[in-house]
Design an enzyme around this catalytic site. Structure first.
Site, PDB file in Angstrom:
ATOM      1  N   ASP A  52     -12.423   4.868   4.584  1.00  0.00           N
ATOM      2  CA  ASP A  52     -10.988   4.597   4.742  1.00  0.00           C
ATOM      3  C   ASP A  52     -10.307   5.026   3.448  1.00  0.00           C
ATOM      4  OD1 ASP A  52      -8.429   3.455   5.080  1.00  0.00           O
ATOM      5  OD2 ASP A  52      -9.228   1.739   6.180  1.00  0.00           O
TER       6      ASP A  52
ATOM      7  N   ASP B  51      -2.845   6.955   5.148  1.00  0.00           N
ATOM      8  CA  ASP B  51      -3.856   5.934   5.390  1.00  0.00           C
ATOM      9  C   ASP B  51      -4.587   6.308   6.673  1.00  0.00           C
ATOM     10  OD1 ASP B  51      -5.354   3.622   5.473  1.00  0.00           O
ATOM     11  OD2 ASP B  51      -3.681   2.303   5.974  1.00  0.00           O
TER      12      ASP B  51
ATOM     13  N   HIS C 288      -0.311  -1.404  10.814  1.00  0.00           N
ATOM     14  CA  HIS C 288       0.817  -1.841   9.967  1.00  0.00           C
ATOM     15  C   HIS C 288       1.829  -0.723   9.796  1.00  0.00           C
ATOM     16  CE1 HIS C 288      -1.348   0.505   6.889  1.00  0.00           C
ATOM     17  NE2 HIS C 288      -2.420   0.012   7.463  1.00  0.00           N
TER      18      HIS C 288
ATOM     19  N   HIS D   2       1.521  -1.652   3.410  1.00  0.00           N
ATOM     20  CA  HIS D   2       1.527  -2.623   4.510  1.00  0.00           C
ATOM     21  C   HIS D   2       2.932  -3.203   4.628  1.00  0.00           C
ATOM     22  CE1 HIS D   2      -2.862  -2.500   3.560  1.00  0.00           C
ATOM     23  NE2 HIS D   2      -2.875  -2.339   4.855  1.00  0.00           N
TER      24      HIS D   2
ATOM     25  N   GLU E 195      -5.232   0.869  13.572  1.00  0.00           N
ATOM     26  CA  GLU E 195      -6.627   0.860  13.157  1.00  0.00           C
ATOM     27  C   GLU E 195      -7.496  -0.132  13.929  1.00  0.00           C
ATOM     28  OE1 GLU E 195      -7.280  -0.357   9.014  1.00  0.00           O
ATOM     29  OE2 GLU E 195      -5.123  -0.563   8.785  1.00  0.00           O
TER      30      GLU E 195
ATOM     31  N   GLU F 120      -8.856   5.052  12.279  1.00  0.00           N
ATOM     32  CA  GLU F 120      -7.464   4.813  11.879  1.00  0.00           C
ATOM     33  C   GLU F 120      -6.707   6.129  11.750  1.00  0.00           C
ATOM     34  OE1 GLU F 120      -6.874   2.982   8.001  1.00  0.00           O
ATOM     35  OE2 GLU F 120      -4.849   2.353   8.555  1.00  0.00           O
TER      36      GLU F 120
HETATM   37 MN    MN Z   1      -6.890   2.311   5.996  1.00  0.00          MN
HETATM   38 MN    MN Z   2      -4.400   0.786   7.246  1.00  0.00          MN
END
Ligand code: MN
Ligand code: MN
Length: 290
Positions: free
Chosen positions: A77, A88, A148, A156, A181, A275
């Protein structure tokens, strides 16, 4: 955003290609992070390399000499940063291939969720699609982790996208950037904090007793004021590993930095994750982390 999205995807694939049983986790982490820095990007957060029952927030310690075990299921990640824009995204590498179905459940849940993303879609409906996909394949979603909103220098932000139907009728808005995710497990479907904590973020200045912790906080204030950082990135501030970790502990107790503990599956289940970061559009979405 597309630029940071593409860069972090490339870095993740680079990490994936280096992961083998016996390879040092720290070598993979440093190579992926250096790859982004050499291209002129900041890091949205330290690379997370979470193994088997570890769901998220695991990154090597300073001078970590641990290696990837045989048959490891590794969640990679990672994200890049440029001028406050953050990416992300995550992929799962199943070294042995024995957990292919669980990996597929995560990617299918993500794909199905993405096909429901459009302005006006309720977040609970997206969560419902994730849960249904995962349950149909014989697994459970991790219910206390989710997607998010992503805003400038804020990974976030605002909205929460559940991995099940939590009855939240908040709707997605056109132009909003979100990360979705799904986490999949054969355990309980809940993660809990582990004692391991290598990732922190800066909260603000406080008065401190020891010179080590004052020096460390000054460094964090100048170098990591917004995005989360890893303890191993602070090694040039305090040369003793013991004193560095002690100072980090003092900063946490003083409320100057926030800990992001490693998260592990509470039923000791295996965990997979997928994700992507998306731009919400009127009739669909565009995938940023391509
Ligand atoms: Mn992530
Ligand atoms: Mn994330």
């Amino acid at each position: 955003m597309k630029e940071v999205g593409a860069a972090s995807k490339e870095a993740m694939l680079k990490a994936r290609d280096m992961i083998k049983p016996g390879a040092r986790i720290l070598d993979v982490a440093e190579a992926a992070e250096k790859f982004l820095r050499d291209k002129g990007y900041g890091l949205a957060f330290p690379i997370n390399l979470s193994i088997n029952q570890q769901a998220a927030h695991f990154t090597p310690t300073l001078n970590d000499d641990s290696v990837f075990p045989e048959g490891a299921v590794v969640k990679i990640d990672f994200g890049a940063e440029k001028e406050g824009f953050l990416s992300d995204g995550a992929i799962t590498l199943d070294i042995s291939g024995r957990n292919a179905k669980m990996v597929e459940a995560a990617t299918m849940a993500l794909d199905n969720a993405i096909s429901h993303v459009r302005a006006g879609a309720e977040v609970c409906k997206i969560g419902g699609v994730i849960d249904e996909t995962i349950t149909r394949m014989g697994f459970k979603p991790v219910k206390n982790l989710g997607g998010h909103g992503v805003e400038e220098h804020d990974l976030h932000a605002g909205i929460f996208i559940p991995n099940f139907d939590n009855r939240d009728d908040t709707v997605l808005e056109e132009g909003e950037v979100i990360a979705i995710e799904p986490f999949v497990t054969d355990g309980r479907g809940l993660v809990v904090n582990s004692d391991a904590c290598e990732i922190y973020s800066y909260l603000g200045g406080v008065s401190l007793r020891s010179s080590d912790s004052r020096k460390l906080l000054e460094y964090i204030d100048s170098n990591h004021p917004t995005e989360p950082f890893a303890v191993r990135w602070l090694s040039n501030v305090i040369d003793s590993k013991f004193r560095l970790y002690a100072a980090v502990g003092e900063l946490v107790r003083a409320g100057a930095i926030e800990p992001h503990n490693g998260l592990i599956e509470s039923g000791n289940g295996m965990v997979t994750q997928a994700e992507a970061e998306l731009l919400v559009q009127k009739d669909g979405c565009e995938i940023i982390t391509k």
